[in-house]
Design a protein around this motif. Structure first.
Motif, PDB file in Angstrom:
ATOM      1  N   SER A 283       0.721  -1.281   0.055  1.00 57.54           N
ATOM      2  CA  SER A 283      -0.009  -0.056   0.002  1.00 57.54           C
ATOM      3  C   SER A 283       0.796   1.276  -0.164  1.00 57.54           C
ATOM      4  CB  SER A 283      -1.062   0.017   1.132  1.00 57.54           C
ATOM      5  OG  SER A 283      -0.163  -0.035   2.386  1.00 57.54           O
ATOM      6  N   ALA A 284       2.097   1.426   0.812  1.00 58.89           N
ATOM      7  CA  ALA A 284       2.955   2.519   0.836  1.00 58.89           C
ATOM      8  C   ALA A 284       3.717   2.648  -0.444  1.00 58.89           C
ATOM      9  CB  ALA A 284       3.610   2.751   2.057  1.00 58.89           C
ATOM     10  N   ALA A 285       3.964   1.469  -1.207  1.00 61.92           N
ATOM     11  CA  ALA A 285       4.615   1.706  -2.468  1.00 61.92           C
ATOM     12  C   ALA A 285       3.645   2.318  -3.260  1.00 61.92           C
ATOM     13  CB  ALA A 285       5.130   0.391  -2.959  1.00 61.92           C
ATOM     14  N   TYR A 286       2.414   2.038  -3.581  1.00 61.77           N
ATOM     15  CA  TYR A 286       1.301   2.639  -4.292  1.00 61.77           C
ATOM     16  C   TYR A 286       1.227   4.086  -3.951  1.00 61.77           C
ATOM     17  CZ  TYR A 286      -0.294  -2.337  -5.540  1.00 61.77           C
ATOM     18  OH  TYR A 286      -0.362  -3.427  -5.701  1.00 61.77           O
ATOM     19  N   ALA A 287       1.148   4.550  -2.650  1.00 58.49           N
ATOM     20  CA  ALA A 287       1.003   5.747  -2.245  1.00 58.49           C
ATOM     21  C   ALA A 287       2.241   6.628  -2.733  1.00 58.49           C
ATOM     22  CB  ALA A 287       0.930   5.752  -0.514  1.00 58.49           C
ATOM     23  N   ALA A 288       3.400   6.004  -2.563  1.00 59.45           N
ATOM     24  CA  ALA A 288       4.774   6.830  -3.011  1.00 59.45           C
ATOM     25  C   ALA A 288       4.657   7.165  -4.419  1.00 59.45           C
ATOM     26  CB  ALA A 288       5.898   5.761  -2.639  1.00 59.45           C
ATOM     27  N   ILE A 306      10.255   9.412  -4.488  1.00 59.93           N
ATOM     28  CA  ILE A 306       9.465   9.411  -2.905  1.00 59.93           C
ATOM     29  C   ILE A 306       9.999   8.136  -2.314  1.00 59.93           C
ATOM     30  CG2 ILE A 306       7.694   9.788  -1.777  1.00 59.93           C
ATOM     31  CD1 ILE A 306       8.038  12.269  -3.278  1.00 59.93           C
ATOM     32  N   GLN A 307      10.656   8.405  -1.013  1.00 59.67           N
ATOM     33  CA  GLN A 307      11.143   7.506  -0.078  1.00 59.67           C
ATOM     34  C   GLN A 307      10.025   7.570   1.182  1.00 59.67           C
ATOM     35  OE1 GLN A 307      14.088   7.025   2.589  1.00 59.67           O
ATOM     36  NE2 GLN A 307      14.632   5.010   2.105  1.00 59.67           N
ATOM     37  N   LEU A 308       9.279   6.564   1.498  1.00 65.01           N
ATOM     38  CA  LEU A 308       8.444   6.375   2.662  1.00 65.01           C
ATOM     39  C   LEU A 308       9.196   5.379   3.650  1.00 65.01           C
ATOM     40  CD1 LEU A 308       4.890   6.561   1.373  1.00 65.01           C
ATOM     41  CD2 LEU A 308       6.313   8.451   1.985  1.00 65.01           C
ATOM     42  N   ALA A 309       9.319   5.720   4.860  1.00 62.86           N
ATOM     43  CA  ALA A 309       9.755   4.607   5.724  1.00 62.86           C
ATOM     44  C   ALA A 309       8.767   4.557   6.917  1.00 62.86           C
ATOM     45  CB  ALA A 309      11.211   4.624   6.109  1.00 62.86           C
ATOM     46  N   TYR A 310       8.447   3.278   7.362  1.00 61.84           N
ATOM     47  CA  TYR A 310       7.410   2.803   8.589  1.00 61.84           C
ATOM     48  C   TYR A 310       8.083   2.010   9.571  1.00 61.84           C
ATOM     49  CZ  TYR A 310       3.948   4.655   5.354  1.00 61.84           C
ATOM     50  OH  TYR A 310       3.200   5.426   4.635  1.00 61.84           O
TER      51      TYR A 310
END
Length: 394
Positions: A283-288, A306-310
């Motif tokens: 889901s976060a890869a789609y959001a990015a 974009i990089q997101l980390a959780y």
């Protein structure tokens, strides 16, 4: 930048790894159509005459996992003994258990720090730690890198001419590869095309090369990008009769670069297929991708990563990074702050915004998860353009 080459590949839905991705996502779709809140982490492996489905599934849905797998296999084209792998007769083994309670605890409630104190909220936390990347650039209409875009289109065309009977001697397994020459960071020509396709034993290599040039390459590759120096390799080994799970074993999640940006952008390492949307790998890869595409569509950059980390059990990303490779109209630091204002990147908010509790996943399991405007997925929409422009004052 000086002239350089960049290459990306794609595979057809009959490739053994992609077959496993489609089985895993086919099972996910069947479950989520009955139980949108199901927890699914389903992986598949296949080899000659055998499929093994394993993982963690917690759901109230009632599905026949083996029958779902057989349907996917047959739909791909492995539906008779003549294909060397037959969905009707292959063995299908399952080894599935419920999601770990320790993992579920982190997803069911989110952990946050507020004024130095620990608090828990009835809002989904991330299903695991990890980092995810999203990317967009202005090389194509769908804002994807040109090499992977053309490789996917060739692979889809290869499947299309097999399925519609134009080239009935083709079999389901196949791979494509496109090398683009860049000058000053702009694509200027197709340097090399590689296509390997499984085929019936009686057809000649000369016929295959002639037909694939006419029916696959010519309709897809823009003429203005082809020069006399463009190299084309079709079935370069000379024969590709043994393919699919008989020719090579398959495994879910072994084509993550094909699934994303063809290596043009970085990858966090997490696979997508078989995972429900509480898994931020997916889901976060789609959001990015959604964030990056809106930034490029808004004219704030020509290319954006974009990089997101959780952290597991924590709702808000622990970090958000933007990289515009010197093409941004604002600094990357300023853009990252604007992203935090405009986009809610908590897992539950992503799931709701991108409408991820629907059986949309099997269709994504071949020909890429990004740039799929043909499927109408929400992360390909550019509905945040005006809000981004307003936030930047541009």
């Amino acid at each position: 930048m000086a002239k350089h080459l960049f290459t990306s590949e794609s595979v057809t839905q009959g490739h053994p790894d992609k077959l496993c991705d489609q089985i895993s996502d086919g099972i996910l779709d069947e479950i989520i159509s009955q139980d949108p809140d199901a927890r699914v982490a389903c992986e598949t492996t296949c080899t000659t005459g055998q499929v093994l489905i394993m993982g963690e599934i917690t759901t109230n849905a009632k599905i026949d996992i083996a029958e779902t797998a057989r349907k996917v296999i047959c739909d791909v084209g492995y539906n008779s003994a003549s294909q060397s792998f037959d969905g009707h007769t292959c063995a299908v083994l399952t080894s599935v258990h419920r999601q770990s309670g320790d993992i579920a605890m982190g997803v069911d409630k989110s952990f946050e720090m507020k004024n130095g104190e620990e608090e828990f909220f009835n809002l989904h936390g991330a299903g695991d730690q990890g980092m995810m990347f999203g990317f967009a650039c202005d090389e194509t209409e769908e804002l994807m890198p040109l090499p992977v875009s053309l490789a996917h289109k060739l692979a889809k065309k290869l499947a299309e001419v097999r399925e519609n009977g134009t080239l009935p001697y083709l079999r389901p397994d196949g791979k494509t590869q496109v090398t683009i020459e860049y000058d000053d960071d702009k694509p200027v020509k197709v340097d090399t095309i590689v296509i390997s396709t499984q085929h019936q034993p009686e057809v000649t290599l000369e016929q295959i090369r002639k037909d694939l040039t006419k029916y696959v390459i010519n309709p897809i590759i823009p003429l203005e990008l082809v020069e006399k120096s463009t190299k084309i390799y079709i079935n370069p080994t000379g024969r590709f009769v043994t393919g699919g799970p008989e020719g090579d074993s398959g495994l879910t999640g072994r084509k993550i670069i094909v699934d994303t940006y063809g290596g043009y952008s970085r990858h966090g390492g997490g696979a997508f297929s078989g995972k429900d949307p509480t898994k931020v790998d997916r889901s976060a890869a789609y959001a990015a991708r959604y964030v990056a595409k809106n930034i490029v569509a808004a004219g704030l950059a020509k290319k954006c990563e974009i990089q997101l980390a959780y952290a597991i059990g924590v709702a808000k990303p622990v970090s958000i990074m933007t990289e515009t490779f010197g093409t941004g109209v604002l600094s990357d630091e300023t853009l990252a702050e604007i992203v935090k204002e405009v986009f809610d990147l908590r897992p539950e908010a992503i799931i709701e915004k991108l409408d991820l509790r629907k059986p949309i996943y099997k269709a994504l399991a071949a020909y890429g998860h990004m740039g799929r405007e043909d499927l109408g997925v929400k992360w390909e929409e550019t509905d945040k353009v005006d809000e981004l422009k307003k936030a930047t004052g541009i």
